[in-house]
Each structure stands twice: as structure tokens, then as C-alpha cells.
Design a protein around this motif. Structure first.
Motif, PDB file in Angstrom:
ATOM      1  N   GLU A   5      32.264  38.709  34.057  1.00  0.00           N
ATOM      2  CA  GLU A   5      32.707  39.421  32.860  1.00  0.00           C
ATOM      3  C   GLU A   5      33.879  38.725  32.178  1.00  0.00           C
ATOM      4  O   GLU A   5      34.485  39.273  31.258  1.00  0.00           O
ATOM      5  CB  GLU A   5      33.104  40.857  33.226  1.00  0.00           C
TER       6      GLU A   5
ATOM      7  N   THR B 280      39.687  39.922  32.252  1.00  0.00           N
ATOM      8  CA  THR B 280      39.782  41.196  31.546  1.00  0.00           C
ATOM      9  C   THR B 280      41.232  41.640  31.431  1.00  0.00           C
ATOM     10  O   THR B 280      42.055  41.381  32.311  1.00  0.00           O
ATOM     11  CB  THR B 280      38.965  42.286  32.262  1.00  0.00           C
ATOM     12  N   GLU B 281      41.534  42.321  30.331  1.00  0.00           N
ATOM     13  CA  GLU B 281      42.865  42.882  30.107  1.00  0.00           C
ATOM     14  C   GLU B 281      42.702  44.345  29.708  1.00  0.00           C
ATOM     15  O   GLU B 281      41.759  44.702  28.998  1.00  0.00           O
ATOM     16  CB  GLU B 281      43.597  42.116  29.011  1.00  0.00           C
ATOM     17  N   HIS B 282      43.651  45.154  30.150  1.00  0.00           N
ATOM     18  CA  HIS B 282      43.493  46.605  29.977  1.00  0.00           C
ATOM     19  C   HIS B 282      44.835  47.298  29.743  1.00  0.00           C
ATOM     20  O   HIS B 282      45.868  46.850  30.233  1.00  0.00           O
ATOM     21  CB  HIS B 282      42.896  47.237  31.246  1.00  0.00           C
TER      22      HIS B 282
ATOM     23  N   CYS C 250      50.327  38.042  27.233  1.00  0.00           N
ATOM     24  CA  CYS C 250      49.965  39.443  27.016  1.00  0.00           C
ATOM     25  C   CYS C 250      51.096  40.226  26.357  1.00  0.00           C
ATOM     26  O   CYS C 250      50.853  41.248  25.711  1.00  0.00           O
ATOM     27  CB  CYS C 250      49.560  40.104  28.327  1.00  0.00           C
TER      28      CYS C 250
ATOM     29  N   TRP D 112      45.687  43.219  34.286  1.00  0.00           N
ATOM     30  CA  TRP D 112      44.589  42.295  33.994  1.00  0.00           C
ATOM     31  C   TRP D 112      43.758  42.089  35.262  1.00  0.00           C
ATOM     32  O   TRP D 112      44.161  42.437  36.370  1.00  0.00           O
ATOM     33  CB  TRP D 112      45.134  40.963  33.487  1.00  0.00           C
TER      34      TRP D 112
ATOM     35  N   SER E 290      40.356  52.153  32.378  1.00  0.00           N
ATOM     36  CA  SER E 290      40.733  51.373  31.206  1.00  0.00           C
ATOM     37  C   SER E 290      40.678  52.276  29.976  1.00  0.00           C
ATOM     38  O   SER E 290      39.615  52.794  29.619  1.00  0.00           O
ATOM     39  CB  SER E 290      39.791  50.179  31.032  1.00  0.00           C
TER      40      SER E 290
ATOM     41  N   SER F  42      40.544  46.732  21.040  1.00  0.00           N
ATOM     42  CA  SER F  42      40.521  46.531  22.489  1.00  0.00           C
ATOM     43  C   SER F  42      40.659  45.045  22.772  1.00  0.00           C
ATOM     44  O   SER F  42      40.515  44.202  21.872  1.00  0.00           O
ATOM     45  CB  SER F  42      39.216  47.056  23.084  1.00  0.00           C
TER      46      SER F  42
ATOM     47  N   ALA G 153      37.104  40.033  26.302  1.00  0.00           N
ATOM     48  CA  ALA G 153      37.135  39.294  27.563  1.00  0.00           C
ATOM     49  C   ALA G 153      37.608  37.871  27.302  1.00  0.00           C
ATOM     50  O   ALA G 153      37.279  37.265  26.287  1.00  0.00           O
ATOM     51  CB  ALA G 153      35.754  39.282  28.203  1.00  0.00           C
ATOM     52  N   SER G 154      38.403  37.343  28.230  1.00  0.00           N
ATOM     53  CA  SER G 154      38.897  35.975  28.110  1.00  0.00           C
ATOM     54  C   SER G 154      37.919  35.027  28.800  1.00  0.00           C
ATOM     55  O   SER G 154      37.456  35.321  29.912  1.00  0.00           O
ATOM     56  CB  SER G 154      40.271  35.835  28.770  1.00  0.00           C
TER      57      SER G 154
ATOM     58  N   ASN H 126      33.239  40.324  38.748  1.00  0.00           N
ATOM     59  CA  ASN H 126      34.635  40.746  38.639  1.00  0.00           C
ATOM     60  C   ASN H 126      35.006  41.757  39.710  1.00  0.00           C
ATOM     61  O   ASN H 126      36.062  41.647  40.357  1.00  0.00           O
ATOM     62  CB  ASN H 126      34.903  41.330  37.257  1.00  0.00           C
TER      63      ASN H 126
ATOM     64  N   ASN I 280      37.829  41.356  42.559  1.00  0.00           N
ATOM     65  CA  ASN I 280      38.876  42.373  42.720  1.00  0.00           C
ATOM     66  C   ASN I 280      38.945  42.850  44.168  1.00  0.00           C
ATOM     67  O   ASN I 280      40.030  42.965  44.752  1.00  0.00           O
ATOM     68  CB  ASN I 280      38.615  43.565  41.805  1.00  0.00           C
TER      69      ASN I 280
END
Length: 321
Positions: free
Chosen positions: A108, A111-113, A153, A201, A214, A240, A243-244, A272, A276
Motif C-alpha cells: 500500500e 502511509t500517513e494518518h 510531515c 505513519w 485513521s 487526506s 500513499a507515498s 503493510n 506493521n
């Protein structure tokens, strides 16, 4: 706790690769200076040495260091988990034909949230959206936990706090002084089941350890996001986080000279949620990155065996049974 000796047994030649792949030769692999990068490099090193018979040299590195070395020296041959947003020169080198993207390091992307704990959303479902958070600042503790100064960020978050007018909605923005205190704030709040609202993230250990939601900031608008990340852009807005991109990269010379290795690297992708969880295991067990590599190899054989060629699979069969 898995012992280092098991990793050493697998990676230092006690298991001798099959002669059929002796032509693989010498390959250099970058090792980024963060845990997920070290894990991907360790898995890659193991598969190359034990499956393909390569003579692997691991090169300690980081994003900027790797790109500089590739530009000046055309090495390392393989760079796992390269974040090109932090190294724009990657695109120039790719356009010049020096580099090739082999695969996405994470299914994915990075990700940043903006996050709130699941236990808050269970009690107050409206907190799953930014509108619900803004209307109920007291339910999230009246504070937003922001990135440290100097992080990319921080720029985007500062733009979003203005766009969503956090402070006028009764939400203080607390700028953390380090990544350690940002993580500690999330962990402390979750384990005490207290209100929390902040940035994080992934893939990262906390997102594997704690059930976070999120917050929906609305649809992704890439143009707005680009402006939000630019300190000189005044037209900040609501969006929002997209995705990076996070790539596993190889030199063109390797792609052309070692096609079997290139085919392997095309397949090296971690989900992802899986990364995690692996990072959470690493943290919970106070493990080394080497031990996390072994843990992954022991428990995900079906996955990594699907990445390799038939002949490499024959060499690797039964190693972690």
C-alpha cells in the motif's frame, strides 16, 4: 527469544548454496538505517545467498546516501525500501536509465494518518471523521500531537491544521520535539485508554501494536497535498494523505546482467499490515533486526518461497521447517 546464531547459520555460509547458481557472483545490497529497511535487506540477503548462490555484500546506507552512491558509483546493486519522495534525484537517475524500480516495497506504499484510538471510535463513532473530531474536541483531549520540527510531515500537518482550523475548534497543536516523544504519547494514551488525536505513519511498530483508526480527512487531492508540503505555497487546503511511493530499486546493470536476481526483486513486496505486525514483534520482544528476519522467514515460508525461482526454491526447501 530467537538466538542470533540461527540467523548466522543461515547467512554466513554454513548452509552451502547449490553450485547451479555459482554464476550469480558478487552483489551489493544497501541496508537502510531503520528497522523495516534492515529487515527487507536481511530477507533479500538470505534469499540471494541461500537460494541463488550469490556472494552478497551489505552496505550500510540511508536514502540520500544511497542515491548519491548510485549517481556517483552505480552501486549498491540493490536498494531495498527507497522512499523517492525524500530523494527526488531518484527520478532523474531512472530517466537517465541508471536505475530500475523492481517492486513496491510495501503493498500500500508508505502511509500517513491522523489517528484516534479504536476504543474512542467504539464509544463515539463520529470521531472516525475530521468533522466529528472538530465538533467534539473534548473527546480527543483537546490536543493534536504533531511531528517534530524538521520532519517532512510537519510541513504538511501545519498546512492541514490551518486548513481545518484546529485551534479555533478548541484543539491545541502540540509539536513534539522528537519521534520518541511522539511515539510515547500514542503508546501512553492507548495503554491508559485515554483520549488521543495525532499523526503517525506506517509501516511502524505502533500501528502493529495498537488498534488505531485513521480519521477520514476527505478525498485525496494530490495538487492540494503538494501545496501543503511546500512552505512557499499559500493555497493550503483539505485533503487526506496520499500513499507515498516506496520502492525496491536495482541498477540497470544488475537488471540486465542478473535477470534471475531481478525477477526475484520484482516479487519482494510486504503487505503493510504484515510489516506493521513484524515491527510490533520486533519491539515487543526487544529483538534485533536479524532476529526479526529469522522470525519472518520461519513464519512466512509460503510467501517468500513464492518469490523465488524453481531452482532457488529447491535450494531453500526445508531450511526453516
Amino acid at each position: 527469544m530467537i538466538k542470533r546464531s540461527l540467523y548466522a547459520l543461515a547467512l554466513t555460509g554454513a548452509m552451502v548454496p547449490m553450485a547451479a547458481h555459482a554464476e550469480c557472483g558478487e552483489i551489493s545490497v544497501a541496508e537502510m538505517n531503520w528497522t523495516s529497511g534492515r529487515i527487507i535487506t536481511g530477507v533479500t540477503e538470505f534469499l540471494l545467498e541461500q537460494g541463488y548462490g550469490c556472494d552478497v555484500t551489505v552496505v550500510p546506507s540511508a536514502t540520500t546516501t544511497a542515491i548519491t552512491s548510485l549517481a556517483e558509483n552505480n552501486e549498491p546493486d540493490i536498494v531495498p525500501e527507497l522512499w523517492p519522495n525524500g530523494a527526488p534525484a531518484y527520478y532523474d537517475l531512472a530517466e537517465e536509465g541508471k536505475l530500475v524500480k523492481a517492486s513496491d516495497a510495501f503493498s500500500e506504499g508508505g502511509t500517513e494518518h491522523w489517528l484516534v484510538p479504536s476504543y474512542l471510535v467504539d464509544e463515539h463513532p463520529e470521531l472516525a471523521t475530521i468533522e466529528g473530531v472538530l465538533d467534539n474536541p473534548e473527546l480527543v483531549g483537546g490536543r493534536f500531537h504533531n511531528c517534530p520540527d524538521g520532519w517532512g510531515c510537519r510541513i504538511a500537518n501545519d498546512s492541514l491544521k490551518e486548513a481545518f482550523d484546529l485551534e479555533d475548534h478548541g484543539i491545541e497543536v502540540f509539536n513534539h520535539g522528537s519521534g520518541e516523544t511522539l511515539q510515547t504519547a500514542l503508546v501512553s494514551a492507548y495503554e491508559s485508554r485515554e483520549p488521543y488525536f495525532g499523526y503517525y505513519w506506517g509501516p511502524t511498530a505502533p500501528l502493529g501494536q495498537y488498534d488505531m483508526v485513521s480519521v477520514d480527512l476527505g478525498p485525496v487531492d494530490r495538487d492540494v497535498h503538494e501545496c501543503n508540503q511546500d512552505v512557499d505555497c499559500n493555497e493550503v487546503g483539505k485533503t487526506s494523505f496520499p500513499a507515498s511511493p516506496v520502492f525496491n530499486v536495482v541498477t540497470t546493470d544488475l537488471a540486465e546482467g542478473e535477470p534471475e536476481v531481478f525477477e526475484l526483486m520484482k516479487n519482494v513486496t510486504f503487505k503493510n499490515a504484515e510489516m506493521n505486525s513484524l515491527l510490533a514483534w520486533h519491539s515487543d520482544n526487544d529483538a534485533s533486526a536479524d532476529e526479526a528476519v529469522v522470525h519472518y522467514l520461519q513464519n512466512n515460508g509460503d510467501e517468500w518461497m513464492s518469490w523465488v525461482s524453481d531452482s532457488a526454491r529447491a535450494n531453500l526447501e526445508g531450511m526453516f521447517e
